[in-house]
Design an enzyme around this catalytic site. Structure first.
Site, mmCIF file in Angstrom:
data_model
loop_
_atom_site.group_PDB
_atom_site.id
_atom_site.type_symbol
_atom_site.label_atom_id
_atom_site.label_comp_id
_atom_site.label_asym_id
_atom_site.label_seq_id
_atom_site.Cartn_x
_atom_site.Cartn_y
_atom_site.Cartn_z
ATOM 1 N N GLY A 1 1.400 -2.535 -6.322
ATOM 2 C CA GLY A 1 1.333 -1.243 -5.654
ATOM 3 C C GLY A 1 -0.024 -0.596 -5.885
ATOM 4 O O GLY A 1 -1.019 -0.935 -5.220
ATOM 5 N N GLY A 2 -0.088 0.301 -6.835
ATOM 6 C CA GLY A 2 -1.294 1.105 -7.070
ATOM 7 C C GLY A 2 -2.583 0.295 -7.154
ATOM 8 O O GLY A 2 -3.605 0.669 -6.553
ATOM 9 N N GLY B 1 4.910 2.020 -10.976
ATOM 10 C CA GLY B 1 4.074 3.220 -10.988
ATOM 11 C C GLY B 1 4.060 3.950 -12.313
ATOM 12 O O GLY B 1 3.603 5.088 -12.389
ATOM 13 N N HIS C 1 13.012 -2.618 -1.000
ATOM 14 C CA HIS C 1 12.180 -2.058 -2.068
ATOM 15 C C HIS C 1 12.937 -0.911 -2.736
ATOM 16 O O HIS C 1 13.643 -0.152 -2.081
ATOM 17 C CB HIS C 1 10.849 -1.557 -1.488
ATOM 18 N N TRP D 1 0.825 -1.225 0.000
ATOM 19 C CA TRP D 1 0.000 0.000 0.000
ATOM 20 C C TRP D 1 0.848 1.258 0.000
ATOM 21 O O TRP D 1 0.319 2.361 -0.099
ATOM 22 C CB TRP D 1 -0.959 -0.011 1.208
ATOM 23 N N LYS D 2 2.141 1.130 0.167
ATOM 24 C CA LYS D 2 3.060 2.283 0.184
ATOM 25 C C LYS D 2 2.542 3.347 1.163
ATOM 26 O O LYS D 2 1.957 3.006 2.192
ATOM 27 C CB LYS D 2 3.270 2.811 -1.230
ATOM 28 N N SER E 1 3.622 -2.126 -12.053
ATOM 29 C CA SER E 1 2.431 -1.843 -12.862
ATOM 30 C C SER E 1 1.573 -3.085 -13.144
ATOM 31 O O SER E 1 0.971 -3.194 -14.212
ATOM 32 C CB SER E 1 2.806 -1.139 -14.168
HETATM 33 P P1 13P Z 1 2.978 -0.360 -8.864
HETATM 34 O O1 13P Z 1 2.150 -1.603 -8.929
HETATM 35 O O2 13P Z 1 2.201 0.845 -8.412
HETATM 36 O O3 13P Z 1 3.746 -0.131 -10.139
HETATM 37 O O4 13P Z 1 4.082 -0.579 -7.718
HETATM 38 C C1 13P Z 1 4.810 -1.757 -7.718
HETATM 39 C C2 13P Z 1 5.561 -1.840 -6.452
HETATM 40 O O5 13P Z 1 6.472 -1.075 -6.207
HETATM 41 C C3 13P Z 1 5.135 -2.844 -5.468
HETATM 42 O O6 13P Z 1 6.053 -2.976 -4.446
#
Ligand code: 13P
Length: 257
Positions: free
Chosen positions: A239-240, A178, A97, A11-12, A218
């Site tokens: 991530g997103g 991202g 990461h 979830w960052k 992504s």
């Molecule tokens: P995204 O899926 O947003 O590109 O991010 C990938 C990521 O860094 C997961 O740790």
């Protein structure tokens, strides 16, 4: 050897406590309803680990930190220890990461130390490796050599038993994070095969054949089935698209029978 897929959400630095609770409940609902033969891991921001842990109670969903301190405890303002993650109910943590390497100053040596700290404290670890755009531009062979170097540096202090017990690798090309660009499934699979061969070289075929290697960068609802369909790819680190239950749920189900 068939390896059980792991669908992991990072979830960052997103959501607030209500949003984190709501998303955790939605993921729980999805997993409890579908009961697919796949593991799920969520890595919320530190302040929401406790609330997410409560929301996930009684489910097999694995809770993870996004990072940890290399130190055990003490005067390290702003840092979070492995013991604290365990105390809050974490099963594991991400380590290395690219955003920690880029913005947090993590070097290969820091990543090695954090990985050892995590695993020796009893956490599982998802070790992230991946090449930048500038390395990628120099070609596939250079990218493989770079990522292999990151891997070898991170694993330098770990025994085979420790890796077998607690290690997962995530290949996340930095240029794909991202950006909406993904590595082609065949390029990602080639990198995964290379990483697996590196693990065989460093340790053994037996370890290499059972180690999970995730792809990240992504991953979304539209491309997940294709990525998860590659036999070298043992799951995804998202991530997103992990921030919305619609997309994360679709990724969880992608390609499942
Ligand atoms: P995204 O899926 O947003 O590109 O991010 C990938 C990521 O860094 C997961 O740790």
């Amino acid at each position: 050897m068939s390896r059980r897929l792991l669908i992991a959400g990072n979830w960052k630095m997103n959501l607030d406590s209500r949003g984190a609770t709501a998303l955790a409940r939605a993921v729980k609902h999805e997993i409890v309803q579908r009961k697919l033969d796949r593991d799920v891991m969520l890595a919320p921001p530190y302040p929401y680990l406790d609330t997410v842990a409560r929301a996930l109670e009684g489910t097999p969903i694995l809770l993870a930190g996004q990072d940890l301190s290399r130190h055990e405890s003490g005067a390290f303002t702003g840092e979070v220890s492995a013991g604290m993650l365990i105390d809050l109910g974490c099963h594991g943590t991400l380590v290395g990461h690219s955003e920690r390497r880029e913005h947090g100053g993590d070097t290969d040596d820091t990543v090695r130390a954090k990985l050892e700290r995590a695993i020796r404290s009893g956490l599982s670890a998802v070790l992230c490796v991946g090449e930048s755009e500038s390395v990628r531009e120099t070609g596939a062979a250079a990218s493989m050599a770079f990522v292999e170097g990151q891997l070898a540096a991170a694993l330098a202090g770990l025994t085979e038993e420790e890796c077998a017990k607690a290690l997962t690798i995530a290949y996340e090309p930095v240029w794909a994070i991202g950006t909406g660009k993904t590595a082609s499934t065949s390029d990602a699979a080639a990198m995964h095969a290379h990483l697996r061969a590196s693990v065989a070289n460093l340790y053994s075929e037996a370890l290499a054949s059972r180690l999970r290697i995730l792809y990240g960068g992504s991953v979304n609802a539209a491309n997940a089935a294709d990525i998860l369909g590659a036999s070298e790819i043992d799951g995804v680190l998202v991530g997103g698209a992990s921030l919305k239950i619609e997309s994360f749920g679709t990724i969880y189900r992608a390609g499942a029978a």
